[in-house]
Enzyme design. Sequence first.
Site, PDB file in Angstrom:
ATOM      1  CE1 TYR A  64      -5.367   1.248  -2.543  1.00  9.72           C
ATOM      2  CE2 TYR A  64      -7.023   2.809  -3.283  1.00  9.72           C
ATOM      3  CZ  TYR A  64      -5.891   2.510  -2.542  1.00  9.72           C
ATOM      4  OH  TYR A  64      -5.261   3.495  -1.828  1.00  9.72           O
ATOM      5  NE  ARG A  67      -1.267  -0.232  -4.934  1.00 11.37           N
ATOM      6  CZ  ARG A  67      -1.298   0.334  -3.729  1.00 11.37           C
ATOM      7  NH1 ARG A  67      -1.916   1.490  -3.568  1.00 11.37           N
ATOM      8  NH2 ARG A  67      -0.708  -0.232  -2.705  1.00 11.37           N
ATOM      9  CG  HIS A 119       0.333   1.453   5.681  1.00 14.06           C
ATOM     10  ND1 HIS A 119       1.505   1.791   5.060  1.00 14.06           N
ATOM     11  CD2 HIS A 119       0.282   2.221   6.808  1.00 14.06           C
ATOM     12  CE1 HIS A 119       2.147   2.720   5.769  1.00 14.06           C
ATOM     13  NE2 HIS A 119       1.423   2.988   6.836  1.00 14.06           N
ATOM     14  CB  CYS A 161     -21.531  -3.976   3.328  1.00 20.78           C
ATOM     15  SG  CYS A 161     -21.737  -4.504   5.034  1.00 20.78           S
ATOM     16  CB  CYS A 164     -25.902  -2.681   5.263  1.00 20.62           C
ATOM     17  SG  CYS A 164     -24.420  -1.891   4.613  1.00 20.62           S
ATOM     18  CB  THR A 204      10.405   1.039   4.999  1.00 22.19           C
ATOM     19  OG1 THR A 204       9.587   2.220   5.092  1.00 22.19           O
ATOM     20  CG2 THR A 204      11.249   0.895   6.258  1.00 22.19           C
ATOM     21  CG  ASN A 229      16.716   1.009   1.865  1.00 17.97           C
ATOM     22  OD1 ASN A 229      17.059   0.991   0.689  1.00 17.97           O
ATOM     23  ND2 ASN A 229      15.620   1.604   2.290  1.00 17.97           N
ATOM     24  N   PRO A 230      19.327  -1.036   0.290  1.00 17.56           N
ATOM     25  CG  PRO A 230      18.799  -1.947  -1.793  1.00 17.56           C
ATOM     26  CD  PRO A 230      18.228  -1.674  -0.444  1.00 17.56           C
TER      27      PRO A 230
HETATM   28  P1  OAD Z   1       8.792   3.266  -0.590  1.00 21.09           P
HETATM   29  O1  OAD Z   1       8.501   2.994  -2.036  1.00 21.09           O
HETATM   30  O2  OAD Z   1       8.598   4.643  -0.108  1.00 21.09           O
HETATM   31  O3  OAD Z   1      10.305   2.855  -0.264  1.00 21.09           O
HETATM   32  C1  OAD Z   1      10.797   1.593  -0.622  1.00 21.09           C
HETATM   33  C2  OAD Z   1      12.175   1.460  -0.024  1.00 21.09           C
HETATM   34  O4  OAD Z   1      12.658   0.167  -0.314  1.00 21.09           O
HETATM   35  C3  OAD Z   1      13.223   2.451  -0.584  1.00 21.09           C
HETATM   36  O5  OAD Z   1      13.930   3.047   0.487  1.00 21.09           O
HETATM   37  C4  OAD Z   1      14.151   1.574  -1.417  1.00 21.09           C
HETATM   38  O6  OAD Z   1      15.501   2.033  -1.387  1.00 21.09           O
HETATM   39  C5  OAD Z   1      14.012   0.241  -0.715  1.00 21.09           C
HETATM   40  N1  OAD Z   1      14.269  -0.929  -1.557  1.00 21.09           N
HETATM   41  C6  OAD Z   1      14.029  -1.103  -2.874  1.00 21.09           C
HETATM   42  N2  OAD Z   1      14.353  -2.345  -3.267  1.00 21.09           N
HETATM   43  C7  OAD Z   1      14.801  -2.993  -2.160  1.00 21.09           C
HETATM   44  C8  OAD Z   1      15.260  -4.319  -1.902  1.00 21.09           C
HETATM   45  N3  OAD Z   1      15.334  -5.230  -2.866  1.00 21.09           N
HETATM   46  N4  OAD Z   1      15.625  -4.636  -0.639  1.00 21.09           N
HETATM   47  C9  OAD Z   1      15.548  -3.717   0.363  1.00 21.09           C
HETATM   48  N5  OAD Z   1      15.120  -2.455   0.171  1.00 21.09           N
HETATM   49  C10 OAD Z   1      14.741  -2.099  -1.075  1.00 21.09           C
HETATM   50  O7  OAD Z   1       7.931   2.200   0.255  1.00 21.09           O
HETATM   51  P2  OAD Z   1       7.551   2.215   1.798  1.00 21.09           P
HETATM   52  O8  OAD Z   1       8.619   2.815   2.621  1.00 21.09           O
HETATM   53  O9  OAD Z   1       7.087   0.856   2.128  1.00 21.09           O
HETATM   54  O10 OAD Z   1       1.350   3.662   2.356  1.00 21.09           O
HETATM   55  O11 OAD Z   1       6.316   3.182   1.779  1.00 21.09           O
HETATM   56  C11 OAD Z   1       5.588   3.326   2.971  1.00 21.09           C
HETATM   57  C12 OAD Z   1       4.162   3.659   2.671  1.00 21.09           C
HETATM   58  O12 OAD Z   1       4.098   4.819   1.853  1.00 21.09           O
HETATM   59  C13 OAD Z   1       3.415   2.608   1.879  1.00 21.09           C
HETATM   60  O13 OAD Z   1       2.935   1.555   2.695  1.00 21.09           O
HETATM   61  C14 OAD Z   1       2.303   3.406   1.310  1.00 21.09           C
HETATM   62  C15 OAD Z   1       3.022   4.676   0.916  1.00 21.09           C
HETATM   63  O14 OAD Z   1       2.265   5.831   0.992  1.00 21.09           O
HETATM   64  C16 OAD Z   1       0.032   3.620   2.107  1.00 21.09           C
HETATM   65  O15 OAD Z   1      -0.415   3.400   1.008  1.00 21.09           O
HETATM   66  C17 OAD Z   1      -0.820   3.866   3.283  1.00 21.09           C
END
Ligand code: OAD
Length: 269
Positions: A64, A67, A119, A161, A164, A204, A229-230
């Site tokens: 983490y 990241r 998240h 923390c 504690c 997403t 989303n592309p």
């Molecule tokens: P993902 O990596 O699963 O998906 C990213 C999405 O963004 C894909 O559908 C791509 O096609 C799209 N994408 C990429 N570049 C883009 C751009 N320039 N403009 C628009 N869209 C674009 O990421 P999330 O859906 O955010 O959770 O993932 C959801 C969660 O899954 C995350 O928050 C994480 C992961 O497990 C936790 O860590 C709790």
Amino acid sequence: MASALAGGGRVVFLTGAGVSAESGVPTFRGADGYWTVGSRVYRPQELATRAAFQTMPDEVWRWYLFRRTACRGAEPNPAHRALVDAERELGDRFLLVTQNVDGLHLRAGSSLGRTYQIHGNIDFMRCAGAHEGELVPIPPEVPAVQQEDPFPEEARALLVCPRCTGRTRPHVLWFDEYYDEALYRFESSLVAAAGASVLVTAGTAGATNLPNQMVAAALRAGALLVDINPDESPFARAAEDAGGLWLRGPASVELPRVARAVAAAIRAG
Ligand code: OAD
């Protein structure tokens, strides 16, 4: 857009990793995504669990902090800024729900009150013991960690923390945990989606639980669904099936356009 907003309802924006991709933060499921590429030693899905933290806290923290280093090196892009403008225009008719833990929406200027970080936020930690409900900013002295770096030993005394002095954990939702209201705004997000006139999903893959429930709730209530989303995703298909829109461009282009359209519709109404 104008007819969807005529009743005075709210516009809810739901963002994912694609919105930060153009800031240089890797997505999760893309070709260079965190879940695809992995960490130095462990499969990332295994690291993003409470179970992993219990057996190897240093390795989980190391991942983490790595990241977090990438997030802190990134800057908000036009997609983040468009949402700041939209909030300014819409006021209480605006809500942002983000899956991104990178904090870029807040750094761009979105308000904490109208930004639900469902998240978590990688810049915060929480007590791993009795004071789990209290968020604590990760101290600025915690060093940057690059991909191949080991856990920085000097961070051990800082990742504690303040109440504690016990061990802390990152403030992120793990795969073997559940959404809740206090930490992740679970019920509030569902209520907001069910009451939205327009739900805009952006960047997403539609692979997580609460966002799927939000889209379903919004559609049940008759909201207009707009997906940005592309690439195709379940939300793109749902939008098209329900008479909404799938905008097939990058978030940095399409979110400013949608934000302008929403603002124009509200001013005209
Ligand atoms: P993902 O990596 O699963 O998906 C990213 C999405 O963004 C894909 O559908 C791509 O096609 C799209 N994408 C990429 N570049 C883009 C751009 N320039 N403009 C628009 N869209 C674009 O990421 P999330 O859906 O955010 O959770 O993932 C959801 C969660 O899954 C995350 O928050 C994480 C992961 O497990 C936790 O860590 C709790």
